[in-house]
Design a protein around this motif. Structure first.
Motif: not given
Length: 214
Positions: A94-98, A118, A120, A122, A136
């Motif tokens: 859930s920490h990552y975007s798509s 890289y 992650n 918010n 962050k």
């Protein structure tokens, strides 16, 4: 084969918020002591260091003015970002975007673009006792870290380390080792790069400021 990562150990309590930050990170599966370790870790920014109007605690931030006012900013240095992201994706998808759905190799490739970090951002912190509500964290390879600090290729990581940072782990042989283990040269490489970056920044300041540098 590259040397295996070995965990550092917490810095002494005199660093202020170190123990609490490590507790928060480890509660959320980051910066663990044994599995998926990192080479070095730093906290920085207004969520860590005192700003104008904050209570003084030897220069280290004690409590944000409001629970959501500032987030905790952390930089993690790993020998293999791909391996680190693989473990972290399994624990914290859930920490990552798509982009995370493409897997650790793609995340690591994306993170290697440009300055080589890289992020992650918010990430909610589910810890009512912590003074931060969001996190962050950036992940960079040891090689990219050392290169930028010694060659100033991007001056991104180098510039960050020229500002106040709170060391979260102690490198240079601090972690446990078995009989016959040799001191990890990559710890020494990281420490040397930090010294060179600091000395180069001081030399540049003297050149630019001249007599005002004192």
């Amino acid at each position: 084969e590259g040397s295996a990562e070995k965990p550092g150990k917490p810095m002494p309590p005199s660093t202020g918020r170190t123990a609490e930050i490590l507790r928060v990170l480890r509660t959320h599966g980051l910066c663990p002591a044994t599995q998926n370790p990192v080479r070095a870790a730093f906290a920085y920014g207004s969520g860590v260091f005192r700003q104008a109007g904050d209570d003084d605690n030897h220069g280290v931030r004690t409590q944000p003015s409001a629970p959501t006012a500032r987030m905790l900013d952390v930089l993690l240095i790993a020998d293999s970002p791909e391996a680190w992201h693989a473990a972290n994706l399994a624990a914290n998808r859930s920490h990552y975007s798509s982009l995370g759905s493409l897997g650790a190799p793609r995340v690591a490739q994306f993170g290697a673009i440009g300055p080589g970090v890289y992020f992650n951002a918010n990430v909610p912190l589910h810890d009512a006792t912590a003074p931060w509500r969001r996190l962050k964290y950036g992940v960079a390879s040891t090689d990219a870290f050392v290169e930028d600090l010694t060659e100033w290729r991007w001056l991104y990581l180098a510039g960050r380390l020229q500002k106040p940072v709170l060391d979260l782990l102690e490198t240079g042989g601090g972690g446990p080792r078995g009989v016959g283990d040799e001191t990890d040269d990559r710890d020494a490489l990281v420490a040397s790069a930090r010294r060179r970056n600091r000395d180069a920044a001081l030399a540049a300041a003297r050149l630019v400021l001249g007599a005002h540098a004192a």
